[in-house]
Design an enzyme around this catalytic site. Structure first.
Site: not given
Length: 359
Positions: A237, A258-260, A278
């Protein structure tokens, strides 16, 4: 279920010759094909296998002399693998999941199930979940509160879909995939050793104890239409905004997002690819097996990375990369040539040193 040669040819947009009414039940490699199977010999190098098998019909390359091969019918495939994509789609009935909700599953009363949805045994569907028309959910799947699946989605055994995850139409999720797990995001009250190293590029001051504080993931995951997620792949998430996977993108087994992270449309991410938090991946990007992408960087449209490439900095659109760290393909080839010459170069240098020492 059987299909006639004429039916198969029409379904994949190919031409056929011979007995179009001849029916087959499946496909097989040439040397193993039986009388009721379509032999797959889309390249001349596979032709010898036809004599070892018992096929009456085969998928062949254009111009092949099918009668000389003793066949009763043939389908001609100018682009063999593309024809196989259409053929396998026609022959694959998919998992058998009865429409409706299996009595051994638990569905929250507030969940909405579209017309024709099929829910297998031991499935758990949380509050507010929306399941699109004709979606199929195999056994032991869990779908957390607020998630949604589009029409004709297929979620296979043991997959886990987290809270508020949005999944588009015709998405395929293979067994064991986890979509919407918590992002791996932590911070220290004081400047951490990692932050110090990033600033100094290797120089460390006083080494001191430090502890990690969780940054919770308030975002979710959004997946576009026609995406495929491989077995045991994991998509985290987002911290605030959603992690996103664009339309038509395909993720292989054991891929970690990974996140973002934002992945564009029609990308191909092969086994064990890892993309750190990110980062942004453009459209039509290909990352071969075990590629790694650093956090907070951008990979442009149409980039191709060879196997085990490690990308640490932004990659311009259209670039072909290879190596650790990633460099242009032609540069990597020259580096490897130079590396192979090092032993000879070392021997020459050693010989020169001996001459100098004697002089």
């Amino acid at each position: 279920m059987t299909h006639s040669i004429a039916e198969i040819a029409a379904a994949i947009g190919a031409e056929f010759a011979g007995d179009g009414a001849l029916e087959v039940r499946g496909a097989a490699e040439p040397q193993q094909a039986g009388p009721d199977q379509l032999a797959l010999a889309v390249n001349p190098k596979y032709a010898d296998g036809l004599a070892q098998g018992r096929a009456r019909a085969a998928m062949l390359w254009p111009g092949a002399d099918w009668q000389q091969m003793g066949l009763q019918a043939a389908i001609f495939a100018p682009r063999g693998r593309l024809a196989m994509a259409g053929l396998t789609s026609l022959l694959d009935a998919g998992p058998v999941i009865a429409p409706g909700v299996h009595p051994l599953s638990v569905v929250d009363p507030s969940a909405q199930l579209g017309e024709g949805a099929a829910i297998g045994p031991f499935v758990t569907i949380g509050a507010g979940v929306v399941i699109g028309p004709n979606a199929r959910i195999a056994s032991h799947v869990s779908i957390a509160e607020g998630a949604s699946l589009g029409a004709d989605a297929l979620v296979l055994q043991g997959a886990r879909i987290g809270a508020r995850v949005t999944i588009g139409a015709r998405v395929i999720i293979q067994p064991g995939a986890v979509i919407g797990s918590d992002g791996f995001s932590f911070v220290t009250p004081e400047k951490s050793g990692v932050e110090e190293i990033r600033e100094t590029l290797g120089q460390r001051g006083d080494i001191r104890a430090q502890s990690w504080t969780r940054i919770h993931s308030l975002g979710a995951v959004t997946i576009g239409d026609d995406v495929e997620i491989g077995a045991n792949a994991c998509i985290d998430r987002g911290t605030i905004r959603d992690t996103t996977i664009g339309r038509g993108t395909k993720l292989d087994n054991l891929v970690h997002i990974g996140h973002n992270v934002q992945v564009g449309d029609d990308c191909l991410l092969c086994g064990q690819v890892g993309i750190a938090g990110s980062s942004r991946i453009g459209n039509r990007v290909v990352l071969a097996g075990q590629c790694g992408v650093n956090d907070n960087i951008f990979i442009g449209d149409d980039v191709i990375c060879g196997g085990a490439t490690k990308v640490f900095t932004n990659a311009p659109a259209g670039r072909v990369l290879l190596g650790y760290p990633a460099v242009k393909l032609e540069t990597h080839v020259e580096m490897q040539k130079a590396l192979r010459r090092l032993p000879r170069l070392a021997s020459k240098v050693a010989a020169m040193e001996r001459v100098i020492e004697k002089s």
